[in-house]
Enzyme design. Structure first.
Site, PDB file in Angstrom:
ATOM      1  N   ASP A 202      48.199 102.104  -5.256  1.00  0.00           N
ATOM      2  CA  ASP A 202      49.353 102.888  -4.841  1.00  0.00           C
ATOM      3  C   ASP A 202      49.266 104.302  -5.406  1.00  0.00           C
ATOM      4  O   ASP A 202      48.916 104.498  -6.569  1.00  0.00           O
ATOM      5  CB  ASP A 202      50.620 102.191  -5.351  1.00  0.00           C
ATOM      6  CG  ASP A 202      51.884 102.866  -4.888  1.00  0.00           C
ATOM      7  OD1 ASP A 202      52.119 102.916  -3.672  1.00  0.00           O
ATOM      8  OD2 ASP A 202      52.655 103.335  -5.752  1.00  0.00           O
ATOM      9  N   GLU A 251      31.329  94.331 -12.089  1.00  0.00           N
ATOM     10  CA  GLU A 251      30.995  93.270 -13.042  1.00  0.00           C
ATOM     11  C   GLU A 251      31.241  91.885 -12.458  1.00  0.00           C
ATOM     12  O   GLU A 251      30.683  90.892 -12.934  1.00  0.00           O
ATOM     13  CB  GLU A 251      31.857  93.403 -14.307  1.00  0.00           C
ATOM     14  CG  GLU A 251      31.581  94.624 -15.154  1.00  0.00           C
ATOM     15  CD  GLU A 251      32.589  94.726 -16.292  1.00  0.00           C
ATOM     16  OE1 GLU A 251      33.350  93.748 -16.505  1.00  0.00           O
ATOM     17  OE2 GLU A 251      32.628  95.778 -16.958  1.00  0.00           O
TER      18      GLU A 251
END
Length: 536
Positions: A202, A251
């Site tokens: 956002d 990751e």
């Protein structure tokens, strides 16, 4: 860069769920996570690749959950963290990924950091995690306006002021403070560990402010979706933040992604957010604000594809979301090129649905990733006559700024039955639903040839089967008022944007159309505001 290996998100269809308006499991009138969980078979059958959930975190709900008090806890009105985990697991079981909203520009004023900063007073280290400043006499520290109207500063009892680019209940974080960056890295990992497939960010362009917070010195009223060059947005420093976030996402297995809600003055500046070491996608608001006209559509499609191709990113396409007038109305308004929660007008419902269906079929034919907003697959119109007493958009109750009419696109969707709440839940709904929605419910359209729901299901199934991968698009000659392009060697899309029917040689086998296309002796007649897909 066009030779980059394909990934699920590069051509995904992602469906936005506004949780409070999707499905209510406990009868309190507000949609919740168990309600969403119960409707996962519907999403699977619709054919979407992923869902994006608007915020469900602990919040006072001053701005429908975009004021977060605790980023690691689910608000009780939506359920629990275990409900979120179960939703993610069940969604994965039916082949649907889950993207969650992240709100890093600001917190709730009830966040523990902000409450402690208020209690400790001027000089508190906690105040450095927000933008607290002394005023200029009786005036705020600068002339910045709030997106929601009025000044972007609120004074606290000890005399200092704090910055909030949105509502006063949404104080902006100071992203120059290392504790803020540390906190959000742990928030990212919390939800990634739970299993989510990514984040919609956002106000992704708002985290970093110009050093010194200088005055604007010009027009001091802004609209959420119409902010140009300013010291508050799209500052270069945001990109280092997202490079760090990309390393965290990488990751994790399964190609977890991040999508930027980033408003910038040009498409090239938007593309900066999706360079190979930053985020994966950015919303293409330029397309959303484009008029229903052939040359305007061609221009923005070309510009969008070129800008994203330059950085190796897919283009995204969307017509509606929780902040804008639904495209059933917007594309029929005189100001159809304006995208926002500007005040909607009543339109001819039949004509609006016809144009909306055509626009949706066009969008789904374009290269890249498509974003759908809940209820558009039902052809829901904007609700334009909500009484002031039920409106909850914070901008509605403030002067100037955003117009405050976003509630009209947030009315809970109809599932079944002939009267409200149309299967939304066992009780009434938090916003009233129109009496005309019985014919637009999922049950009323399910399996019905020619219904908007059937068109969406068929189009999403065809999209997987017949559309070529990659971002190549070739424009074709066509009669005036007709948009025509091919993807690959065997697919053509024709869209009649004119005022009357168009006749032309049928290019091949008609796969799907948004309206009644007639074919006789190899001649196709395409009605106005109608899109069609053809196999060559």
């Amino acid at each position: 860069m066009s030779d980059l290996p394909p990934a699920w998100w590069r051509d995904a269809v992602i469906y936005q769920i506004y949780p409070r308006s999707f499905a209510d499991a406990n009868g309190d009138g507000i949609g919740d996570l168990p309600g969403i969980r119960s409707r996962l078979p519907y999403l699977r059958d619709l054919g979407v690749d992923a869902v994006w959930l608007s915020p469900f975190y602990l919040s006072p709900q001053a701005d429908a959950g975009y004021d977060v008090a605790d980023y690691r806890t689910v608000d009780p009105i939506f359920g629990t963290v275990e409900d979120a985990r179960g939703l993610v697991d069940d969604a994965h079981d039916v082949g649907v990924r889950v993207i969650v909203d992240l709100v890093p520009n600001h917190s709730s004023d009830q966040h523990v950091w902000f409450q402690q900063a208020l209690a400790e007073g001027p000089g508190s280290p906690l105040r450095e995690r927000y933008h607290f400043r002394d005023g200029r006499g009786d005036l705020p520290p600068n002339d910045w306006p709030s997106i929601f109207g009025g000044p972007a500063w609120t004074q606290v009892p000890d005399g200092q002021w704090y910055l909030h680019l949105f509502a006063p209940e949404q104080p902006d974080f100071n992203w120059d403070h290392p504790a803020v960056a540390d906190e959000f890295r742990t928030i990212l990992r919390f939800w990634l560990d739970l299993g989510v497939d990514g984040f919609r960010i956002d106000v992704a362009h708002g985290l970093v402010k110009e050093a010194g917070l200088p005055d604007i010195g010009a027009d001091t009223s802004w609209h959420l979706l119409d902010v140009g060059e300013s010291p508050c947005f799209d500052r270069p420093g945001v990109h280092e933040i997202y490079r760090g976030w990309r390393r965290i996402l990488d990751e994790y297995p399964g190609e977890r992604i991040a999508v930027a809600e980033a408003w910038a003055p040009t498409l090239a500046r938007v593309a900066d957010y999706v360079r190979p070491d930053e985020l994966h996608q950015a919303f293409n608001f330029s397309y959303m604000s484009t008029a229903w006209q052939v040359e305007a559509q061609r221009e923005v499609i070309d510009a969008s594809l070129a800008a994203m191709h330059a950085v190796g990113a897919p283009t995204t396409w969307t017509l509606s979301n929780h902040d804008v007038v639904r495209h059933t109305n917007r594309l029929m308004q005189e100001n159809q090129g304006e995208v926002a929660g500007r005040r909607p007008t009543e339109v001819d419902a039949e004509a609006g649905l016809r144009r909306a269906r055509a626009a949706s079929l066009l969008l789904l034919a374009l290269p890249g990733s498509a974003y759908l907003y809940q209820g558009e697959e039902l052809g829901l119109p904007e609700v334009v006559d909500l009484p002031a007493s039920v409106r909850q958009d914070p901008a509605f109750h403030r002067a100037a700024g955003q117009d405050g009419y976003r509630d009209g696109c947030r009315v809970p969707i109809p599932w079944s039955g002939t009267a409200a709440p149309y299967g939304f839940g066992p009780g009434s709904s938090w916003l009233p639903q129109p009496s005309s929605w019985a014919s637009l419910s999922v049950a009323a359209q399910d399996g019905v040839p020619g219904s908007t729901l059937t068109m969406y299901r068929d189009a999403l199934a065809l999209r997987r089967k017949v559309l070529a991968a990659g971002d190549a698009l070739t424009w074709q000659d066509a009669p005036g008022g007709v948009l025509a392009f091919e993807r690959g060697a065997s697919f053509r899309c024709l869209v009649n944007m004119g005022d009357g029917p168009v006749t032309l040689d049928a290019p091949g086998e008609l796969l799907i159309a948004s309206g009644p296309v007639a074919i006789e002796n190899g001649i196709a007649t395409i009605p106005p505001d109608t899109a069609s897909w053809w196999s060559l």
